[in-house]
Design a protein around this motif. Structure first.
Motif, PDB file in Angstrom:
ATOM      1  N   UNK A 168       6.303  -5.903   6.022  1.00 48.32           N
ATOM      2  CA  UNK A 168       6.814  -4.884   6.941  1.00 48.32           C
ATOM      3  C   UNK A 168       7.025  -3.602   6.156  1.00 48.32           C
ATOM      4  N   UNK A 169       6.497  -2.502   6.648  1.00 47.01           N
ATOM      5  CA  UNK A 169       6.630  -1.230   5.949  1.00 47.01           C
ATOM      6  C   UNK A 169       6.777  -0.076   6.911  1.00 47.01           C
ATOM      7  N   UNK A 170       7.106   1.107   6.388  1.00 49.42           N
ATOM      8  CA  UNK A 170       7.306   2.285   7.228  1.00 49.42           C
ATOM      9  C   UNK A 170       6.004   2.768   7.847  1.00 49.42           C
ATOM     10  N   UNK A 171       6.139   3.456   8.955  1.00 48.35           N
ATOM     11  CA  UNK A 171       4.971   4.018   9.636  1.00 48.35           C
ATOM     12  C   UNK A 171       5.406   5.262  10.410  1.00 48.35           C
ATOM     13  N   UNK A 172       4.412   6.054  10.777  1.00 47.47           N
ATOM     14  CA  UNK A 172       4.648   7.273  11.552  1.00 47.47           C
ATOM     15  C   UNK A 172       3.635   7.317  12.682  1.00 47.47           C
ATOM     16  N   UNK A 173       4.088   7.537  13.897  1.00 51.62           N
ATOM     17  CA  UNK A 173       3.192   7.758  15.027  1.00 51.62           C
ATOM     18  C   UNK A 173       3.246   9.255  15.333  1.00 51.62           C
ATOM     19  N   UNK A 174       2.201   9.953  14.927  1.00 54.53           N
ATOM     20  CA  UNK A 174       2.244  11.415  14.931  1.00 54.53           C
ATOM     21  C   UNK A 174       0.843  11.980  15.128  1.00 54.53           C
ATOM     22  N   UNK A 175       0.738  13.006  15.972  1.00 54.88           N
ATOM     23  CA  UNK A 175      -0.535  13.694  16.219  1.00 54.88           C
ATOM     24  C   UNK A 175      -1.652  12.720  16.575  1.00 54.88           C
ATOM     25  N   UNK A 183      -0.105   5.079   2.435  1.00 51.88           N
ATOM     26  CA  UNK A 183       0.157   6.491   2.736  1.00 51.88           C
ATOM     27  C   UNK A 183       1.544   6.675   3.334  1.00 51.88           C
ATOM     28  N   UNK A 184       1.905   5.828   4.291  1.00 56.89           N
ATOM     29  CA  UNK A 184       3.223   5.943   4.922  1.00 56.89           C
ATOM     30  C   UNK A 184       4.333   5.629   3.927  1.00 56.89           C
ATOM     31  N   UNK A 185       4.093   4.666   3.039  1.00 56.63           N
ATOM     32  CA  UNK A 185       5.110   4.325   2.052  1.00 56.63           C
ATOM     33  C   UNK A 185       5.410   5.484   1.118  1.00 56.63           C
ATOM     34  N   UNK A 186       4.365   6.148   0.647  1.00 56.39           N
ATOM     35  CA  UNK A 186       4.552   7.312  -0.226  1.00 56.39           C
ATOM     36  C   UNK A 186       5.236   8.441   0.532  1.00 56.39           C
ATOM     37  N   UNK A 187       4.781   8.707   1.751  1.00 63.56           N
ATOM     38  CA  UNK A 187       5.389   9.767   2.550  1.00 63.56           C
ATOM     39  C   UNK A 187       6.871   9.506   2.794  1.00 63.56           C
ATOM     40  N   UNK A 188       7.217   8.276   3.140  1.00 64.70           N
ATOM     41  CA  UNK A 188       8.600   7.935   3.443  1.00 64.70           C
ATOM     42  C   UNK A 188       9.501   8.201   2.236  1.00 64.70           C
ATOM     43  N   UNK A 189       9.035   7.813   1.058  1.00 67.29           N
ATOM     44  CA  UNK A 189       9.836   8.041  -0.152  1.00 67.29           C
ATOM     45  C   UNK A 189       9.953   9.520  -0.460  1.00 67.29           C
ATOM     46  N   UNK A 190       8.876  10.267  -0.308  1.00 64.07           N
ATOM     47  CA  UNK A 190       8.911  11.704  -0.585  1.00 64.07           C
ATOM     48  C   UNK A 190       9.839  12.440   0.375  1.00 64.07           C
ATOM     49  N   UNK A 191       9.884  12.009   1.622  1.00 64.05           N
ATOM     50  CA  UNK A 191      10.800  12.640   2.585  1.00 64.05           C
ATOM     51  C   UNK A 191      12.245  12.430   2.168  1.00 64.05           C
ATOM     52  N   UNK A 201      15.734   4.965  13.664  1.00 66.96           N
ATOM     53  CA  UNK A 201      15.971   3.556  14.035  1.00 66.96           C
ATOM     54  C   UNK A 201      15.083   2.602  13.248  1.00 66.96           C
ATOM     55  N   UNK A 202      15.557   2.147  12.092  1.00 64.28           N
ATOM     56  CA  UNK A 202      14.760   1.261  11.250  1.00 64.28           C
ATOM     57  C   UNK A 202      14.558  -0.124  11.868  1.00 64.28           C
ATOM     58  N   UNK A 203      15.283  -0.404  12.949  1.00 67.16           N
ATOM     59  CA  UNK A 203      15.081  -1.687  13.631  1.00 67.16           C
ATOM     60  C   UNK A 203      13.927  -1.617  14.628  1.00 67.16           C
ATOM     61  N   UNK A 204      13.263  -0.475  14.713  1.00 64.73           N
ATOM     62  CA  UNK A 204      12.086  -0.341  15.579  1.00 64.73           C
ATOM     63  C   UNK A 204      10.887  -0.904  14.821  1.00 64.73           C
ATOM     64  N   UNK A 205      10.590  -2.177  15.047  1.00 63.12           N
ATOM     65  CA  UNK A 205       9.508  -2.867  14.333  1.00 63.12           C
ATOM     66  C   UNK A 205       8.433  -3.272  15.340  1.00 63.12           C
ATOM     67  N   UNK A 206       7.196  -2.909  15.048  1.00 57.55           N
ATOM     68  CA  UNK A 206       6.072  -3.260  15.904  1.00 57.55           C
ATOM     69  C   UNK A 206       5.024  -4.000  15.089  1.00 57.55           C
ATOM     70  N   UNK A 207       4.170  -4.734  15.785  1.00 57.48           N
ATOM     71  CA  UNK A 207       3.075  -5.441  15.122  1.00 57.48           C
ATOM     72  C   UNK A 207       1.943  -4.458  14.835  1.00 57.48           C
ATOM     73  N   UNK A 208       1.281  -4.645  13.710  1.00 51.83           N
ATOM     74  CA  UNK A 208       0.141  -3.800  13.376  1.00 51.83           C
ATOM     75  C   UNK A 208      -0.964  -4.022  14.402  1.00 51.83           C
ATOM     76  N   UNK A 209      -1.433  -2.949  15.045  1.00 49.65           N
ATOM     77  CA  UNK A 209      -2.517  -3.126  16.031  1.00 49.65           C
ATOM     78  C   UNK A 209      -3.781  -3.672  15.384  1.00 49.65           C
ATOM     79  N   UNK A 210      -4.613  -4.266  16.201  1.00 49.42           N
ATOM     80  CA  UNK A 210      -5.873  -4.799  15.709  1.00 49.42           C
ATOM     81  C   UNK A 210      -6.744  -3.675  15.172  1.00 49.42           C
ATOM     82  N   UNK A 211      -7.655  -3.962  14.242  1.00 51.90           N
ATOM     83  CA  UNK A 211      -8.552  -2.932  13.718  1.00 51.90           C
ATOM     84  C   UNK A 211      -9.260  -2.207  14.842  1.00 51.90           C
ATOM     85  N   UNK A 212      -9.310  -0.868  14.702  1.00 54.80           N
ATOM     86  CA  UNK A 212      -9.937  -0.064  15.743  1.00 54.80           C
ATOM     87  C   UNK A 212      -8.939   0.482  16.733  1.00 54.80           C
TER      88      UNK A 212
END
Length: 217
Positions: A168-175, A183-191, A201-212
């Motif tokens: 489980x790791x950080x993610x961003x839904x943006x643009x 990429x998200x892990x590095x961005x999260x630490x830099x922020x 809300x770190x309790x917002x956990x979703x499943x990784x979508x299928x490829x594509x």
């Protein structure tokens, strides 16, 4: 060195004392059997939207990392003087970045990506003279975006993703992109290090979508 913006100073100050453990739980191997690579974490600024960071989205037809947002970068070539040269060369080849417009201000600790067995050195740059960029080869890069810091730290755009492996790791839904993984892990630490992050809300956990499907917001 040109004058750097005030908003970048706190990040650069804190980066002096960072270690690989600040970015990942995975210990960095000694380099036996791993391939070296580098990515460019390019910070810029635009009127009206403020500080931002450059990312690209891999083409959906690529064999590896298809459709995934990432920093410009790739494997170190024998002709590269070092990882800085690699990061700048890859950015030029992938998005048409003019290396002379970039001031390299820091290199992060080398990080290990087990799935590809790469040792990656993120190179931090200040884009002192921004210019238009875009996919140099649409077969490799689908789009290029400058993501405003204010949008990255917006709690509405942040979540955590669960990989099928259980990671489980950080993610961003943006643009209209889902930024996750390395990429998200590095961005999260830099922020966090830059003092830009706000509570989300770190309790917002979703499943990784299928490829594509992982690049649609």
């Amino acid at each position: 060195m040109s004058e750097l913006p005030d908003w970048l100073t706190p990040l650069l100050t804190r980066l002096r004392d960072t270690e690989a453990g600040d970015f990942t739980r995975l210990p960095t191997p000694d380099g036996e059997g791993q391939r070296r690579s580098a990515v460019l974490v390019l910070f810029g600024e635009q009127p009206g939207s403020g500080p931002d960071v450059l990312v690209l989205q891999r083409a959906a037809t690529m064999r590896n990392h298809a459709g995934q947002p990432a920093f410009p970068g790739g494997a170190v070539d024998p002709t590269d003087a070092d990882t800085i040269a690699c990061a700048l060369r890859e950015a030029e080849e992938e998005v048409g970045l003019d290396p002379s417009t970039v001031e390299v201000v820091a290199t992060l600790p080398t990080l290990w990506i087990p799935v590809s067995n790469f040792l990656v050195t993120p190179v931090v740059g200040w884009w002192r003279s921004p210019h238009p960029v875009g996919p140099a080869d649409p077969a490799e890069v689908a789009r290029v975006e400058r993501l405003p810091i204010r949008d990255l730290v917006d709690p509405a755009n942040r979540l955590r993703l669960r990989h099928p492996s259980g990671w489980i790791g950080p993610a961003f839904r943006i643009h209209d992109m889902l930024v996750w993984g390395f990429t998200a892990g590095v961005l999260s630490t830099l922020l966090e290090l830059g003092g830009w992050a706000v509570e989300w809300p770190t309790d917002r956990v979703e499943e990784l979508p299928a490829p594509g499907a992982a690049t649609v917001g």
